[in-house]
Design an enzyme around this catalytic site. Structure first.
Site, PDB file in Angstrom:
ATOM      1  N   GLU A  91      18.568 -10.604 -21.483  1.00  0.00           N
ATOM      2  CA  GLU A  91      19.242 -11.822 -21.922  1.00  0.00           C
ATOM      3  C   GLU A  91      19.193 -12.890 -20.838  1.00  0.00           C
ATOM      4  OE1 GLU A  91      22.564  -9.731 -24.830  1.00  0.00           O
ATOM      5  OE2 GLU A  91      23.219 -11.169 -23.335  1.00  0.00           O
ATOM      6  N   CYS A 104      21.321 -18.510 -16.261  1.00  0.00           N
ATOM      7  CA  CYS A 104      21.714 -17.174 -15.818  1.00  0.00           C
ATOM      8  C   CYS A 104      20.567 -16.232 -16.153  1.00  0.00           C
ATOM      9  CB  CYS A 104      22.995 -16.731 -16.520  1.00  0.00           C
ATOM     10  SG  CYS A 104      23.505 -15.049 -16.090  1.00  0.00           S
ATOM     11  N   CYS A 111      20.804  -1.515 -16.741  1.00  0.00           N
ATOM     12  CA  CYS A 111      21.481  -1.418 -15.451  1.00  0.00           C
ATOM     13  C   CYS A 111      21.971   0.018 -15.277  1.00  0.00           C
ATOM     14  CB  CYS A 111      22.661  -2.391 -15.409  1.00  0.00           C
ATOM     15  SG  CYS A 111      23.541  -2.422 -13.833  1.00  0.00           S
ATOM     16  N   CYS A 115      29.217   0.179 -14.973  1.00  0.00           N
ATOM     17  CA  CYS A 115      30.522  -0.477 -15.112  1.00  0.00           C
ATOM     18  C   CYS A 115      31.022  -0.305 -16.547  1.00  0.00           C
ATOM     19  CB  CYS A 115      30.412  -1.953 -14.741  1.00  0.00           C
ATOM     20  SG  CYS A 115      29.928  -2.223 -13.014  1.00  0.00           S
ATOM     21  N   CYS A 118      31.090  -3.260 -19.341  1.00  0.00           N
ATOM     22  CA  CYS A 118      29.911  -4.122 -19.438  1.00  0.00           C
ATOM     23  C   CYS A 118      28.897  -3.582 -20.440  1.00  0.00           C
ATOM     24  CB  CYS A 118      29.259  -4.265 -18.062  1.00  0.00           C
ATOM     25  SG  CYS A 118      27.779  -5.298 -18.045  1.00  0.00           S
ATOM     26  N   SER A 209      24.779 -12.409  -7.725  1.00  0.00           N
ATOM     27  CA  SER A 209      26.006 -11.649  -7.962  1.00  0.00           C
ATOM     28  C   SER A 209      25.738 -10.152  -7.832  1.00  0.00           C
ATOM     29  CB  SER A 209      26.546 -11.954  -9.363  1.00  0.00           C
ATOM     30  OG  SER A 209      27.682 -11.156  -9.644  1.00  0.00           O
ATOM     31  N   SER A 232      31.472  -8.823  -7.450  1.00  0.00           N
ATOM     32  CA  SER A 232      32.316  -8.396  -8.568  1.00  0.00           C
ATOM     33  C   SER A 232      33.361  -7.412  -8.035  1.00  0.00           C
ATOM     34  CB  SER A 232      31.458  -7.736  -9.656  1.00  0.00           C
ATOM     35  OG  SER A 232      30.561  -8.671 -10.200  1.00  0.00           O
ATOM     36  N   ASN A 308      35.207 -10.427 -21.800  1.00  0.00           N
ATOM     37  CA  ASN A 308      34.495 -10.516 -23.066  1.00  0.00           C
ATOM     38  C   ASN A 308      34.494  -9.115 -23.670  1.00  0.00           C
ATOM     39  OD1 ASN A 308      33.566 -13.242 -23.435  1.00  0.00           O
ATOM     40  ND2 ASN A 308      32.197 -12.900 -21.703  1.00  0.00           N
ATOM     41  N   CYS A 351      27.950 -10.553 -21.847  1.00  0.00           N
ATOM     42  CA  CYS A 351      26.582 -10.417 -21.331  1.00  0.00           C
ATOM     43  C   CYS A 351      26.055  -9.036 -21.698  1.00  0.00           C
ATOM     44  CB  CYS A 351      26.597 -10.583 -19.811  1.00  0.00           C
ATOM     45  SG  CYS A 351      25.007 -10.305 -19.044  1.00  0.00           S
TER      46      CYS A 351
END
Length: 363
Positions: A91, A104, A111, A115, A118, A209, A232, A308, A351
């Site tokens: 994305e 972004c 990943c 987390c 996420c 980040s 983060s 989110n 995200c």
């Protein structure tokens, strides 16, 4: 197998071209076209036909497919689901601000950080993205925005569109993936977009980040002292942070704070601490007091992010009012804090959500 030309620097192409039967100076001409968003060697008008053919024989140009584009009617934010030739999707988000346009970008397909809140990490890591694949996100999005605006305005050609409306001058490496887990490719990408001969994006307009890969912070401070750093954090105790972010078991909060202080001492740059607020998990009065004590005296800024919500994680968001109360308490304690602006609120989701849905639809 053809080589991907966006993965090469100008110096590498100047060295390689003579071995392929092309003059070294052609490398600069080719990159001039590539960084304008051209995706076909035949459209490089100042190159002879035999050079175009040779380039086509030896190289490919990353041109990810736009699987889906969402456009906010409220603020012009555009979210793209892009797919590479091997089927991996990522994305990318285009955002409009008063100071210009920001993108972004993702650094990995998936990943492995795990987390819990996420969407990007729910299916694990597929692979790293090359520097050229990260760059292709920027070039693809610029081209898509420019063409879309021309269509919306009824312009005969996208050349008529003011560059201020589509040209990107700020970058956040904050999409799918952990940038420090793909460090070398992210560094090559930053060097490429910073090159004053082409995109010329200031290092001070680039933010990377990380979820807190402490072992890479010292190296990042040495390699990119002018690039902005965001960490983060998301919790004020190791128990809570470990439950949300498995990386904390390797790099607990104390280690992150030590590394962050060393970073600011070396670079003299302010760190942004990202703090995603989760209802009933990290949003209490005790949490905000601990956060203020943790960051007291540091050169930093706190970016508060109402979660989110991602289906299946079990986490819920907080109200914007609660986030603003959190920010006010931090400000009174001398810690600069803001609540993230809700860009693209009408185009949905966290995200990684688009990518997650696409992967789920495969099965």
């Amino acid at each position: 197998m053809k080589m991907q030309i966006l993965d090469f620097t100008i110096e590498e192409l100047e060295w390689l071209f003579p071995d392929l039967g092309m003059q070294a100076y052609r490398a600069r001409q080719v990159l001039d076209w590539l960084y304008k968003g051209v995706t076909d060697f035949k459209d490089m008008k100042n190159l002879p036909a035999d050079i175009q053919e040779k380039l086509d024989e030896e190289f490919e140009i990353y041109n990810p497919k736009i699987v889906r584009e969402q456009v906010s009617k409220e603020d012009g934010t555009r979210k793209f689901l892009l797919e590479y030739s091997d089927g991996n999707a990522i994305e990318t988000v285009f955002m409009k601000y008063k100071y210009g346009n920001s993108i972004c970008v993702s650094s990995q397909a998936g990943c492995r950080m795990g987390c819990k809140f996420c969407a990007s990490t729910l299916n694990g890591l597929s692979r790293d993205l090359t520097s050229g694949e990260i760059l292709a996100q920027l070039l693809t999005v610029e081209r898509a925005v420019k063409n879309s605006l021309a269509s919306e305005k009824g312009e005969a050609s996208s050349k008529e569109i003011d560059p201020k409306e589509w040209k990107i001058n700020h970058i956040v490496v904050m999409g799918t993936g952990e940038p420090f887990d793909n460090y070398l490719n992210v560094m090559r990408f930053i060097q490429t977009v910073h090159d004053p001969r082409w995109l010329n994006i200031s290092n001070r307009n680039i933010t990377v980040s990380t979820c807190g890969v402490v072992s890479m912070l010292k190296l990042f401070a040495e390699d990119c002292p002018q690039v902005n750093l965001a960490i983060s954090l998301h919790a004020t105790t190791d128990d809570v942070r470990s439950s949300m972010m498995p990386i904390n078991r390797m790099f607990p909060i104390e280690k992150i704070m030590e590394a962050a202080k060393e970073y600011t001492k070396k670079t003299k740059r302010r760190i942004t601490f990202e703090y995603t607020m989760v209802n009933g998990v990290n949003d209490s009065d005790e949490d905000v007091k601990r956060l203020a004590n943790l960051l007291k005296g540091m050169l930093c800024h706190v970016n508060l992010i109402p979660l989110n919500k991602v289906e299946g994680t079990g986490f819920d968001t907080v109200s914007r009012k609660r986030a603003e109360e959190f920010a006010e308490i931090l400000e009174k304690a001398g810690i600069a804090a803001t609540v993230r602006r809700e860009l693209g609120a009408d185009i949905d989701a966290a995200c990684g959500q688009l990518r997650l849905k696409k992967n789920q639809n495969r099965h």
